[in-house]
Design a protein around this motif. Structure first.
Motif, mmCIF file in Angstrom:
data_model
loop_
_atom_site.group_PDB
_atom_site.id
_atom_site.type_symbol
_atom_site.label_atom_id
_atom_site.label_comp_id
_atom_site.label_asym_id
_atom_site.label_seq_id
_atom_site.Cartn_x
_atom_site.Cartn_y
_atom_site.Cartn_z
ATOM 1 N N SER A 144 0.817 -1.221 0.000
ATOM 2 C CA SER A 144 0.000 0.000 0.000
ATOM 3 C C SER A 144 0.845 1.262 0.000
ATOM 4 O O SER A 144 0.404 2.308 -0.475
ATOM 5 C CB SER A 144 -0.929 0.002 1.215
ATOM 6 O OG SER A 144 -0.194 0.009 2.431
ATOM 7 N N SER A 145 2.065 1.186 0.528
ATOM 8 C CA SER A 145 2.916 2.379 0.575
ATOM 9 C C SER A 145 3.192 2.919 -0.820
ATOM 10 O O SER A 145 3.329 4.132 -1.019
ATOM 11 C CB SER A 145 4.238 2.063 1.285
ATOM 12 O OG SER A 145 5.015 1.148 0.526
ATOM 13 N N ILE A 148 0.075 4.802 -1.917
ATOM 14 C CA ILE A 148 -0.124 5.989 -1.054
ATOM 15 C C ILE A 148 0.774 7.126 -1.510
ATOM 16 O O ILE A 148 0.336 8.267 -1.677
ATOM 17 C CB ILE A 148 0.133 5.628 0.421
ATOM 18 C CG1 ILE A 148 -0.985 4.723 0.956
ATOM 19 C CG2 ILE A 148 0.232 6.891 1.271
ATOM 20 C CD1 ILE A 148 -0.721 4.162 2.337
ATOM 21 N N TYR A 149 2.037 6.853 -1.736
ATOM 22 C CA TYR A 149 2.979 7.924 -2.084
ATOM 23 C C TYR A 149 2.952 8.286 -3.565
ATOM 24 O O TYR A 149 3.496 9.319 -3.954
ATOM 25 C CB TYR A 149 4.394 7.555 -1.631
ATOM 26 C CG TYR A 149 4.546 7.742 -0.140
ATOM 27 C CD1 TYR A 149 4.761 8.997 0.413
ATOM 28 C CD2 TYR A 149 4.418 6.672 0.718
ATOM 29 C CE1 TYR A 149 4.863 9.169 1.778
ATOM 30 C CE2 TYR A 149 4.519 6.826 2.096
ATOM 31 C CZ TYR A 149 4.738 8.086 2.615
ATOM 32 O OH TYR A 149 4.827 8.265 3.966
ATOM 33 N N VAL A 157 -5.023 9.309 -1.768
ATOM 34 C CA VAL A 157 -4.351 8.749 -0.595
ATOM 35 C C VAL A 157 -5.362 8.028 0.283
ATOM 36 O O VAL A 157 -5.149 6.894 0.730
ATOM 37 C CB VAL A 157 -3.651 9.862 0.215
ATOM 38 C CG1 VAL A 157 -3.162 9.316 1.562
ATOM 39 C CG2 VAL A 157 -2.480 10.432 -0.558
ATOM 40 N N SER A 158 -6.492 8.675 0.517
ATOM 41 C CA SER A 158 -7.501 8.126 1.423
ATOM 42 C C SER A 158 -8.097 6.829 0.882
ATOM 43 O O SER A 158 -8.373 5.894 1.644
ATOM 44 C CB SER A 158 -8.606 9.165 1.647
ATOM 45 O OG SER A 158 -8.063 10.329 2.235
ATOM 46 N N ALA A 160 -6.572 4.643 -1.061
ATOM 47 C CA ALA A 160 -5.556 3.605 -0.897
ATOM 48 C C ALA A 160 -5.461 3.148 0.561
ATOM 49 O O ALA A 160 -5.354 1.946 0.841
ATOM 50 C CB ALA A 160 -4.196 4.134 -1.364
ATOM 51 N N VAL A 161 -5.532 4.086 1.493
ATOM 52 C CA VAL A 161 -5.393 3.748 2.911
ATOM 53 C C VAL A 161 -6.611 2.971 3.408
ATOM 54 O O VAL A 161 -6.473 1.930 4.088
ATOM 55 C CB VAL A 161 -5.195 5.024 3.743
ATOM 56 C CG1 VAL A 161 -5.296 4.721 5.233
ATOM 57 C CG2 VAL A 161 -3.844 5.652 3.435
ATOM 58 N N TRP A 277 1.425 6.896 7.923
ATOM 59 C CA TRP A 277 1.753 7.061 6.507
ATOM 60 C C TRP A 277 0.801 8.046 5.834
ATOM 61 O O TRP A 277 1.194 8.788 4.944
ATOM 62 C CB TRP A 277 1.706 5.705 5.803
ATOM 63 C CG TRP A 277 2.879 4.833 6.138
ATOM 64 C CD1 TRP A 277 3.888 5.123 7.009
ATOM 65 C CD2 TRP A 277 3.164 3.549 5.603
ATOM 66 N NE1 TRP A 277 4.781 4.083 7.073
ATOM 67 C CE2 TRP A 277 4.371 3.104 6.211
ATOM 68 C CE3 TRP A 277 2.532 2.716 4.709
ATOM 69 C CZ2 TRP A 277 4.942 1.874 5.932
ATOM 70 C CZ3 TRP A 277 3.108 1.485 4.411
ATOM 71 C CH2 TRP A 277 4.301 1.060 5.019
ATOM 72 N N THR A 278 -0.450 8.015 6.272
ATOM 73 C CA THR A 278 -1.410 8.979 5.723
ATOM 74 C C THR A 278 -0.986 10.403 6.057
ATOM 75 O O THR A 278 -1.029 11.300 5.200
ATOM 76 C CB THR A 278 -2.813 8.713 6.293
ATOM 77 O OG1 THR A 278 -3.178 7.366 6.047
ATOM 78 C CG2 THR A 278 -3.836 9.645 5.654
ATOM 79 N N ALA A 281 1.892 11.380 3.860
ATOM 80 C CA ALA A 281 1.453 11.620 2.477
ATOM 81 C C ALA A 281 0.709 12.950 2.367
ATOM 82 O O ALA A 281 0.903 13.709 1.412
ATOM 83 C CB ALA A 281 0.561 10.470 2.018
#
Length: 545
Positions: A144-145, A148-149, A157-158, A160-161, A277-278, A281
């Protein structure tokens, strides 16, 4: 209400009330002082901490040199550097935050909230007693990283998270939400699975508890049975993780389940890692966004400076029987200073003018150019200074946007009769300097800035010049420049610096050096224009002394 009106909304525990601001050119100060428009009484808040201002057709926020700084979407602002705002921006003033809402802001997805009830228990999520080595969760975090990036927006981003969160925890729903105000409304930035947002409310109690910066969950012990508002929706457990940017809680990762039996202690570490991570990002995206805004602003300022330099004319010279020396020093942002010397072909005498357009950037630069062109046309047509200033004010009233105006000084010189008339339009900075450099302040019959009132008549103030006297005009950027202690330069130090000066060029050089020494390493807060004017015959007489 103007379409450019805005509302400053306090977030979380911030004690202020929502304040509606109009696009009328007035500055809204946020700070600890009693005179602040938005007063926040806390030791971390400076007396004058930050300001909101509508200028050049847009709202800006400026950190006023506060001790602990001001954040825009989690990014620290450069002191005294205006930053354009957009609807939904969050302004951080430790320990609180404000939201900037604009009438034209795109509608956000809003979800209802409910309290967990008096019997509900909120407990802090403790680290698991035994570290989980679930390879599936670790692999999911790594996978997922990448997405996200690679995301180019908070929504991406949201998505993916929340997708990774549901897959890794087996919760039935995950959302990333942001508090919109003190009324419990939440903006949904992203959610998974699709269509899950409006099915059940989010616990307002849980989000409020997570505002303290720690993950929290709804307890599943017997006391949870009293949380009727949540049980009635079928929720059997929920977890809320704060998403922080630079130690500020910016948003929340919210998970809940309805039928599945999820042990939130087992999934807490995985969920918290996704929350961190969120935040990283979001910070990256916001930094890129602010850098883009800054580049746009700098590009505008560069264009405005080019316009200003072309309109200023020569730094020294003579027209008719009048000679002058002038310098224009740019501030950290271009502010629309004006200077000109005009000799009419149809009338005797010379007209000297100096002005300062309100605001900073391309808008004031264009207005400055329009003012200069209009005034030159009026004077070239043989219109006297009094009528020209009257017409100029009406010209600005009819064309400038809300809050735009210009302070102005106009000197009409008849060298033969040694007759000088000064017209003041809210400018106020004038000195007469004799041949020994002794300066005295002129008392003038001042008027309102041009562009404020229609059909305003400006009254002249006659000035008597002895042999060798020079008229000194300067913009407020000189007198109001502050030093490292925050003290303004003022006219007294300006007068002292001129003692012993014997020419227009020396006047300007001395004051330029005074400004440089006074500000030291500080950027000039405003453009500075300095002009010294005298009769050529007096200059010859002075050099013979």
């Amino acid at each position: 209400m103007s379409s450019e009106a805005c509302t400053i909304v306090p977030l979380g525990a911030c004690p202020a009330q929502p304040m509606q601001l109009q696009a009328d050119g007035k500055v809204c100060i946020v700070g600890r002082s009693a005179g602040a428009s938005i007063r926040l009484d806390h030791p971390s808040i400076s007396r004058q901490h930050a300001s909101f201002h509508f200028q050049n057709g847009r709202w800006t926020v400026t950190d006023l040199g506060s001790r602990h700084g001001t954040l825009l979407n989690g990014v620290a602002l450069e002191p005294r550097q205006p930053m354009p705002l957009r609807g939904g921006d969050r302004i951080g003033l430790q320990p609180w935050a404000l939201r900037f809402d604009l009438g034209a802001t795109a509608a956000a997805t809003v979800i209802n909230t409910t309290d967990s009830g008096a019997g509900g228990t909120i407990v802090m999520v403790a680290p698991p007693l035994h570290e989980s080595a679930a390879q599936r969760q670790l692999d999911l975090l790594i996978q997922s990283s990448i997405s996200i990036y690679a995301a180019s927006s908070e929504a991406e981003v949201s998505t993916a998270v929340t997708t990774a969160c549901v897959e890794g925890t087996k919760c039935e729903r995950a959302l990333i939400v942001r508090v919109m105000g003190n009324d419990g409304r939440l903006e949904v930035i992203g959610a998974w699975p699709e269509g899950c947002v409006q099915k059940r409310p989010v616990s307002r109690t849980l989000v409020r508890a997570a505002m303290q910066g720690k993950p929290v969950r709804l307890s599943e012990d017997e006391s949870f049975g009293a949380a009727q508002s949540i049980i009635g929706t079928g929720v059997t457990g929920a977890l809320c993780i704060p998403i922080t940017i630079d130690a500020h809680v910016d948003a929340f990762l919210y998970l809940d389940n309805f039928e599945a039996n999820v042990n939130f202690d087992d999934v807490a570490s995985f969920s918290q890692a996704l929350g961190r991570w969120t935040g990283l990002a979001f910070m990256r995206l916001q930094s890129v966004e602010l850098e883009s805004r800054q580049r746009e602003l700098l590009e505008e300022l560069a264009v405005a400076r080019q316009v200003q330099e072309r309109m200023m004319g020569a730094s020294s010279g003579s027209r008719g029987e009048v000679m002058w020396s002038m310098c224009s020093i740019p501030g950290q942002v271009v502010a629309g200073d004006i200077f000109g010397v005009h000799q009419s072909k149809t009338q005797t005498g010379v007209t000297v003018f100096l002005g300062d357009v309100s605001g900073k950037g391309l808008g004031p630069g264009l207005l400055m150019a329009a003012i200069t062109a209009h005034l030159e046309a009026q004077l070239s047509a043989g219109i006297g200074a009094e009528k020209a200033l009257y017409d100029l004010s009406n010209f600005v009233v009819s064309r400038a946007t809300a809050g735009q105006f210009a302070t102005f000084a106009m000197v009409e010189v008849d060298a033969v009769a040694r007759k000088v008339q000064l017209f003041d339009a809210g400018h106020g900075y004038y000195l007469v300097v004799d041949h020994q450099g002794k300066a005295k302040k002129l008392e003038v019959d001042g008027g309102v800035p041009i562009g404020v009132l229609e059909d305003f008549l400006y009254e002249p103030t006659p000035i008597s010049l002895d042999r060798g006297d020079r008229v000194l005009l300067f913009s407020d950027g000189l007198a109001e420049q502050r030093n490292e202690e925050g003290t303004m330069l003022g006219t007294e130090l300006i007068a002292q610096a001129l003692v012993g000066s014997t020419s227009c060029g020396e006047d300007v050089t001395r004051l330029s050096e005074l400004l440089k020494g006074y500000a030291k390493q500080l950027k000039y807060a405003d453009d500075v224009t300095i002009a010294s004017v005298m009769l050529q015959a007096d200059a010859t007489t002075s050099s013979d002394r």
